[in-house]
Every structure is written in structure tokens, then in C-alpha cells.
Design an enzyme around this catalytic site. Structure first.
Site, PDB file in Angstrom:
ATOM      1  N   ASP A  82       8.557  -6.279  53.438  1.00 38.98           N
ATOM      2  CA  ASP A  82       7.536  -5.343  52.981  1.00 38.98           C
ATOM      3  C   ASP A  82       7.381  -5.382  51.463  1.00 38.98           C
ATOM      4  O   ASP A  82       8.375  -5.274  50.726  1.00 38.98           O
ATOM      5  CB  ASP A  82       7.971  -3.938  53.421  1.00 38.98           C
ATOM      6  CG  ASP A  82       6.831  -2.956  53.539  1.00 38.98           C
ATOM      7  OD1 ASP A  82       5.783  -3.172  52.927  1.00 38.98           O
ATOM      8  OD2 ASP A  82       6.998  -1.951  54.256  1.00 38.98           O
ATOM      9  N   ASP A  83       6.146  -5.525  50.992  1.00 36.22           N
ATOM     10  CA  ASP A  83       5.843  -5.441  49.562  1.00 36.22           C
ATOM     11  C   ASP A  83       6.642  -6.439  48.733  1.00 36.22           C
ATOM     12  O   ASP A  83       7.132  -6.106  47.645  1.00 36.22           O
ATOM     13  CB  ASP A  83       6.092  -4.022  49.039  1.00 36.22           C
ATOM     14  CG  ASP A  83       4.958  -3.060  49.355  1.00 36.22           C
ATOM     15  OD1 ASP A  83       4.158  -3.368  50.249  1.00 36.22           O
ATOM     16  OD2 ASP A  83       4.888  -1.990  48.723  1.00 36.22           O
ATOM     17  N   CYS A 140      -0.070  -3.120  54.283  1.00 35.55           N
ATOM     18  CA  CYS A 140       0.903  -2.875  55.358  1.00 35.55           C
ATOM     19  C   CYS A 140       0.291  -2.821  56.753  1.00 35.55           C
ATOM     20  O   CYS A 140       0.568  -3.660  57.608  1.00 35.55           O
ATOM     21  CB  CYS A 140       1.638  -1.559  55.099  1.00 35.55           C
ATOM     22  SG  CYS A 140       2.627  -1.509  53.605  1.00 35.55           S
ATOM     23  N   ARG A 158       0.305  -5.633  59.977  1.00 35.52           N
ATOM     24  CA  ARG A 158       1.055  -5.415  61.211  1.00 35.52           C
ATOM     25  C   ARG A 158       0.151  -5.500  62.435  1.00 35.52           C
ATOM     26  O   ARG A 158       0.535  -6.032  63.482  1.00 35.52           O
ATOM     27  CB  ARG A 158       1.779  -4.066  61.124  1.00 35.52           C
ATOM     28  CG  ARG A 158       2.912  -4.121  60.140  1.00 35.52           C
ATOM     29  CD  ARG A 158       3.332  -2.768  59.557  1.00 35.52           C
ATOM     30  NE  ARG A 158       3.780  -2.991  58.193  1.00 35.52           N
ATOM     31  CZ  ARG A 158       4.985  -3.469  57.880  1.00 35.52           C
ATOM     32  NH1 ARG A 158       5.869  -3.697  58.828  1.00 35.52           N
ATOM     33  NH2 ARG A 158       5.305  -3.700  56.627  1.00 35.52           N
ATOM     34  N   LYS A 183       9.977  -0.994  60.909  1.00 34.41           N
ATOM     35  CA  LYS A 183       8.778  -0.227  60.570  1.00 34.41           C
ATOM     36  C   LYS A 183       7.619  -0.551  61.509  1.00 34.41           C
ATOM     37  O   LYS A 183       7.209  -1.705  61.630  1.00 34.41           O
ATOM     38  CB  LYS A 183       8.394  -0.547  59.121  1.00 34.41           C
ATOM     39  CG  LYS A 183       7.061  -0.010  58.649  1.00 34.41           C
ATOM     40  CD  LYS A 183       6.882  -0.335  57.174  1.00 34.41           C
ATOM     41  CE  LYS A 183       5.469  -0.055  56.678  1.00 34.41           C
ATOM     42  NZ  LYS A 183       5.337  -0.282  55.223  1.00 34.41           N
ATOM     43  N   HIS A 200       4.239   1.630  61.836  1.00 37.94           N
ATOM     44  CA  HIS A 200       3.091   1.863  60.952  1.00 37.94           C
ATOM     45  C   HIS A 200       1.763   1.411  61.555  1.00 37.94           C
ATOM     46  O   HIS A 200       0.919   0.814  60.883  1.00 37.94           O
ATOM     47  CB  HIS A 200       3.330   1.172  59.601  1.00 37.94           C
ATOM     48  CG  HIS A 200       2.646   1.885  58.463  1.00 37.94           C
ATOM     49  ND1 HIS A 200       2.440   1.295  57.232  1.00 37.94           N
ATOM     50  CD2 HIS A 200       2.130   3.132  58.364  1.00 37.94           C
ATOM     51  CE1 HIS A 200       1.828   2.137  56.428  1.00 37.94           C
ATOM     52  NE2 HIS A 200       1.631   3.261  57.092  1.00 37.94           N
ATOM     53  N   HIS A 260       9.787  -2.419  49.835  1.00 33.27           N
ATOM     54  CA  HIS A 260       8.811  -1.359  49.553  1.00 33.27           C
ATOM     55  C   HIS A 260       9.491  -0.228  48.785  1.00 33.27           C
ATOM     56  O   HIS A 260      10.655   0.068  49.010  1.00 33.27           O
ATOM     57  CB  HIS A 260       8.282  -0.842  50.896  1.00 33.27           C
ATOM     58  CG  HIS A 260       7.070   0.027  50.822  1.00 33.27           C
ATOM     59  ND1 HIS A 260       7.089   1.295  50.283  1.00 33.27           N
ATOM     60  CD2 HIS A 260       5.802  -0.172  51.270  1.00 33.27           C
ATOM     61  CE1 HIS A 260       5.886   1.839  50.394  1.00 33.27           C
ATOM     62  NE2 HIS A 260       5.083   0.971  50.984  1.00 33.27           N
ATOM     63  N   ASP A 264       4.379  -8.855  54.386  1.00 36.97           N
ATOM     64  CA  ASP A 264       3.153  -8.161  54.800  1.00 36.97           C
ATOM     65  C   ASP A 264       2.064  -8.135  53.746  1.00 36.97           C
ATOM     66  O   ASP A 264       0.898  -7.928  54.066  1.00 36.97           O
ATOM     67  CB  ASP A 264       3.463  -6.746  55.296  1.00 36.97           C
ATOM     68  CG  ASP A 264       3.912  -5.795  54.193  1.00 36.97           C
ATOM     69  OD1 ASP A 264       4.272  -6.260  53.089  1.00 36.97           O
ATOM     70  OD2 ASP A 264       3.924  -4.573  54.443  1.00 36.97           O
ATOM     71  N   ASN A 265       2.406  -8.290  52.483  1.00 35.32           N
ATOM     72  CA  ASN A 265       1.419  -8.369  51.400  1.00 35.32           C
ATOM     73  C   ASN A 265       2.144  -8.814  50.144  1.00 35.32           C
ATOM     74  O   ASN A 265       3.354  -9.014  50.154  1.00 35.32           O
ATOM     75  CB  ASN A 265       0.709  -7.028  51.164  1.00 35.32           C
ATOM     76  CG  ASN A 265       1.621  -5.823  51.134  1.00 35.32           C
ATOM     77  OD1 ASN A 265       1.575  -4.976  52.034  1.00 35.32           O
ATOM     78  ND2 ASN A 265       2.472  -5.720  50.125  1.00 35.32           N
ATOM     79  N   LYS A 317      -0.801  -6.598  45.889  1.00 30.46           N
ATOM     80  CA  LYS A 317      -1.080  -5.861  47.128  1.00 30.46           C
ATOM     81  C   LYS A 317      -2.401  -5.100  46.970  1.00 30.46           C
ATOM     82  O   LYS A 317      -2.689  -4.574  45.902  1.00 30.46           O
ATOM     83  CB  LYS A 317       0.066  -4.873  47.370  1.00 30.46           C
ATOM     84  CG  LYS A 317      -0.126  -3.878  48.490  1.00 30.46           C
ATOM     85  CD  LYS A 317       1.069  -2.932  48.534  1.00 30.46           C
ATOM     86  CE  LYS A 317       0.912  -1.834  49.575  1.00 30.46           C
ATOM     87  NZ  LYS A 317       2.080  -0.917  49.604  1.00 30.46           N
TER      88      LYS A 317
END
Length: 584
Positions: free
Chosen positions: A38-39, A76, A80, A136, A138, A236, A337-338, A418
Site C-alpha cells: 500500500d502506498d 487504493c 483493489r 486490507k 477497502h 500507508h 496499489d499506487n 498517488k
């Protein structure tokens, strides 16, 4: 096929296989483990140029493949949705993000995974696969009030046999909100099924549960293959990490943004994951302008520790697969994810910066208290949460991100972050490791790919059937293509360009060409991705016919996929060379 019909088909398959579901075919069908972080930026992992210690991911890359031009969706929730469904996020109901107030008048922006898609888990389970998830989710709203939680789009209702993780998108690593085991919301500290050896830390808990699922599968369902989705929240915000991991990085970032970017750029060129002829994108922040150098250094030290902890978890997962003699027959995919996150969480300059109190100043929370907030008011033991530049991150009573300067480092050598669909926002590593199915070792694949290809790959490798309808609801056809040809060094069979849209940021990648615009009113920019993937030289003015043709491609896709002009801002206009909105 309706849900009831495919359950009947599965039952017939089980009856036809006396030694377990589809037992005779299992040797040719791999287990699949998809690991999403993540991130994180393109260059954070060691085998893509970073200085952070990621020996376990590096080992997977050395024993498999690295894709150098793989893409996510820049954020995010959309990522997903695309990853799990093989659709563009708008088609799955995730044109923006989850929320308590969905756009019910615009189903593609409802912020809730819809029923015109199926997840990978829903697709492969009827083919005899067990399905597990840790981390996660989300993909659906989680309401913080007394109403019963709406669970129709929680993991167990979308194809997973077991789940441990969070429904929300973020929060404290020491006390994560919306923490859930299967369908029950739980407290991290009052969970009778998980007693960690060390103090609770969410990254470790995700890793431990992934290992538990593998161990249990080996003892209880070894006759079946499995699909597992491991969705870490690392790295993240908030910057939370264990002291021992932070200690490894003390002093490593003292030289500042520019020096670390330059080192990553040189290493990435040497590794071959970027072309040596590309220029580096401009630096977003100057180290000379940093007012609190010690704070800024500490932010990146903690961030690196978070990535390091995640990599340790990957090592635990790989070790469990080895212990059960499963690694050779398991496809492991790692991606992000980004791009790196330039959001100013906890460092806006208007926070009330307070020193840590000598002792708790608030009543402690009960062990079974369910943390409701992304940013909690206090720690479990009664310390108020502190934010602001100068509050050294890492402990449970701090809550901040690492800022724009370090996000620029994470995204080396690319532009933006992002949210945006320039390369810094959408470029992810993809590591593919499968000893029995990928003969190459340590090779690179440069052909563009996208998250939507993961579903197609899973269908291809598992032999699972995709659905045209479920319970009377028609299902969108899969948008991606299988990556299996790339595993063997062959071209992908992609017939359409790859498309992007998030918050009015939009792009189309067609072969060597990329058309991209920033913001709802931004003009279209054209780049040659072979000569200039760092998007330094805009060719739109020189090639108006190509721009017009690619704009038409994008607009035709947008209409088909249900992409609206950005619905929270003035509508964009698809006109080349319109004055750009250049703000970040």
C-alpha cells in the site's frame, strides 16, 4: 450461470473425484498467492532500485520475473476492485472510493463492489480452490455507528473461505479500526484466536495469518489447490513501526531527497528496470528548504522500517510454503496499489504539536473496545494522539505521513504521485515467482501490463470458468489478458489499449504511446514511452493527429466503462492543448 447452478456443478465435480476435488488435475494447477502493498513507489523495493532491505522480495525476483511496465489505477479502492475483478474499477462500482454516502444515482461510482462483477475468489472456488485473505479489504463502506454492519460485500460474501483483516482502508498499526475475523468485528487486543509473541503490530498480524492459512490448508485441505490474497497496509500512513526495525535505518537518509533519488536512479539503470537514456523527472522538494531536518530524516527511517517489516512477512509466507513443499507449485505475485503518497496527513503545519506526556493523561481503553476511527483520539493506554512536523513518528501516539519529498523519492524516476495517472502514480513493480511454471530466473519483462490482467491469469492457470451472469445479474466480461505468455517470454495477446481515470486524471497507453491529462480541465499530453517514460518531453503539439485518435480511443472506452466527467468537479473537456491545471 447462476450462483445456484455453479454450486450444483461444483458438487458434481466433487462426487466425480473420489480422492478430493479435481484431484487428478491438481499437479498442473498452481496455488496462487497475490501480495499487494500500500502506498509504495516504483523504486522502494531493492530489486527495483531501492536501498531499503527487501531480501525476500529480491529473492523472489531473482528466482522469477520482474515486469518493468506494470500499472495500477493510482489509488487504493479502484486498484483493489480492478485487481480482484479483472475489470476497470468503474465497471465494478468503484469509480472513486468507498464512503458512507455513495452516489446511488451513479452506480459506477457507488463506492461499493457491485454484483456485475465476480472476484477471483468467487471465480476459482467452484473449480476446486480454497480461498483465503489476510489484510486490507477497502471495497465497501464501513459505518461507525450502532447500525449492524452491512456485510454483503465483505470477503466471505465475495468468495473467500477465511478472512482476517480490516474492512476500512487505514488506521493505527497498533489498534486497527474495523479489524475483522471472517464476519466478526474484533479488537486486536481481545481476540482469543491470536496471541502474538510480540506486542500487536498489524503488518505482523497479516503475515502471521497468511502463514496460519497455509499451515491449516496443508493439514486440512492438502488435496486442493488454494488462492490467497495478502493485502498489507504497509507502507500507508500513519508512520508506525517497531523500534528494532527503525533502528536499522538510523542515519541512512541523512543525505536527503536528492542524494537518495540519485542513488536509486543509478541502481535502477544498472538493474535494467529503467532505460539509461531516460532523464530523471524534476525533484519535487528541495532538501535545503527543509526546516526540521531530524524530523524529515526520521519520517523516511520509519517508512523504510515499515517496508522492511512487510518484507519480513513475505519471508515468513515463503518459508511456510517451503515447509509444506508447496513453493514450486505456487505462483507468487507481488505488486503495489499506487505510487508514493504525497498527502499531508499529520504534517500540514496547522496541527497542535505537543510533546509526549510523561504518563497517560486519558483513561485507558478496555481491551475489547472496538476502535472506530482512522485517526484515533488516543492510544489504548491513555496517551493522546499527536500530529505535526516535529512529532517524531513511529510510536502508537503519533499519526503522520512521510510527505511529498519522500514520495518523490519513492517514485524515482517518475513524475507525480498517488492520485495522478502520470507514471509516478500508476507504476508498480510486478514480481512473478513460480518455479514449476516459469523457467526464467531473474529476467525482465518490458511489455506493458495492468491489474486487470491478474484475473485473466488466474482463470487461465486454474482452469476456472468465468460467469456471464450470477443470480440473474449479467457480469461484465474480463477486460485483461493472461500473463502466461509473458512467463514464457512471449508477447501478451492484448487487443485493446490500457485505460486510466481517477478524479478526472486520465490516460491511455497504446503500445509505445501514452496520452495523459492531469485533472478535469487538464490538457492532453503525449509521450513516447520507449524514448521518454519519465514524461519529460510532451509531443502533443507536434502530433495533433495522434492525439486526436487517442482521445477518441479514450472517450470510446470511457463511455463503454461508465466513466463520467469527474462528478465532484467541473466537467473536463477532451480538447488537445487546453491550458493545463498544473497544481499538485
Amino acid at each position: 450461470m447462476s450462483m445456484s447452478k455453479f454450486r450444483i456443478c461444483l458438487a458434481m465435480a466433487l462426487l466425480a473425484c473420489p480422492n478430493g476435488p479435481l484431484h487428478a488435475a491438481e499437479a498442473t494447477r498452481p496455488n496462487i498467492v497475490v501480495i499487494l502493498t500500500d502506498d509504495m513507489g516504483f523504486s522502494d523495493v531493492g530489486c527495483y532500485g531501492g536501498e531499503i532491505d527487501t531480501p525476500n522480495l529480491d529473492a523472489l525476483a531473482a528466482g522469477g520475473l520482474r515486469f518493468t511496465q506494470f500499472y495500477n489505477t493510482a489509488r487504493c479502492c479502484p486498484t483493489r476492485a480492478a485487481l480482484l475483478t479483472g475489470l476497470y474499477p468503474h465497471q465494478a462500482g468503484m469509480g472513486h472510493m468507498t464512503g458512507d454516502k455513495p452516489r446511488l444515482d451513479q452506480p459506477n461510482y457507488a463506492g461499493d463492489l457491485n454484483r456485475r462483477c465476480v472476484t477471483i475468489a468467487e471465480a476459482v472456488r467452484p473449480a476446486g480452490y480454497r480461498t483465503y485473505m489476510a489484510g486490507k479489504w477497502h471495497l465497501t463502506p464501513f459505518v461507525n455507528d450502532a447500525r449492524p454492519h452491512r456485510q454483503n460485500n465483505w470477503p466471505l460474501q465475495r468468495g473467500f473461505d477465511r478472512f482476517y483483516g480490516t474492512i476500512k482502508g487505514g488506521g493505527s498499526y497498533y489498534d486497527p479500526p474495523s479489524l475483522t475475523r471472517d464476519n466478526k468485528v474484533i479488537s486486536a487486543l481481545a481476540d482469543p484466536e491470536y496471541r502474538p509473541k510480540e506486542p500487536y503490530y498489524y503488518t505482523d498480524a497479516i503475515s502471521d495469518h497468511a502463514v496460519r492459512f497455509i499451515d491449516d490448508h496443508a493439514s486440512e485441505h492438502n488435496e486442493q489447490p488454494f488462492f490467497m490474497y495478502v493485502a498489507y497496509t504497509a507502507a500507508h500512513w500513519p508512520l508506525h513501526a517497531n523500534d528494532a526495525d527503525i533502528a536499522k535505518y538510523r542515519g541512512r537518509y541523512d543525505a536527503g531527497y536528492g542524494a537518495i533519488r540519485a542513488a536509486r536512479f543509478a541502481k535502477a539503470k544498472k538493474l535494467g528496470v529503467i532505460d539509461a537514456a531516460w532523464p530523471m523527472s524534476p525533484q519535487a522538494e528541495s532538501w535545503e528548504d527543509v526546516e526540521d531536518v531530524k524530523y524529515e530524516q526520521r519520517c523516511m527511517e520509519v517508512y523504510a522500517a515499515m517496508v522492511d517489516s512487510m518484507d519480513q512477512g513475505v519471508g515468513k509466507i515463503v518459508a511456510s510454503l517451503k515447509d509444506h513443499d508447496m513453493l514450486d507449485q505456487t505462483l507468487v505475485l507481488y505488486l503495489q496499489d499506487n505510487g508514493g503518497c504525497a498527502e499531508l496527513m499529520g504534517r500540514r503545519g496547522d496541527e497542535d504539536v505537543k510533546p509526549r506526556a510523561e504518563g497517560p493523561t486519558l483513561p485507558p481503553l478496555a481491551a475489547d473496545y472496538l476502535q472506530p476511527e482512522i485517526v484515533p483520539a488516543q492510544t489504548r493506554d491513555g496517551y493522546p494522539i499527536r500530529q505535526g512536523i516535529g512529532v517524531m513518528p513511529g510510536p502508537a501516539d503519533t499519526f503522520a505521513g512521510y510527505g511529498r519529498g519522500w514520495a518523490n523519492v519513492s517514485n524515482t524516476p517518475f513524475r507525480e504521485f498517488k492520485h495522478w495517472v502520470h507514471e509516478g502514480g500508476i507504476s508498480t513493480p510486478l514480481i512473478a515467482h513460480w518455479p514449476a511454471g516459469i523457467a526464467a530466473r531473474g529476467e525482465l519483462r518490458h511489455e506493458p501490463g495492468h491489474l486487470i490482467d491478474v484475473m485473466a491469469t488466474c482463470l487461465d492457470l486454474t482452469g476456472a470458468s468465468y460467469f456471464s451472469e450470477v443470480d440473474g445479474e449479467s457480469i461484465h466480461p474480463v477486460e485483461g489478458v493472461s500473463l502466461r505468455p509473458a512467463f514464457a517470454g512471449k508477447p501478451l495477446e492484448r487487443k485493446e489499449p490500457i485505460f486510466f481515470e481517477h478524479e478526472g486524471n486520465r490516460a491511455v497507453r497504446d503500445g509505445r504511446w501514452k496520452l495523459v491529462a492531469k485533472g478535469p480541465a487538464g490538457r492532453w499530453e503525449l509521450y513516447d514511452m520507449v524514448a521518454d517514460r519519465t514524461e519529460a518531453t510532451d509531443l502533443a503539439a507536434e502530433q495533433p493527429e495522434r492525439v486526436a485518435a487517442m482521445v477518441a480511443q479514450w472517450e470510446a472506452w470511457a463511455k463503454r466503462a461508465g466513466v463520467l466527467p469527474w462528478i465532484w468537479k467541473p466537467a473536463y473537456r477532451a480538447v488537445p492543448n487546453r491550458a493545463a491545471a498544473r497544481s499538485n
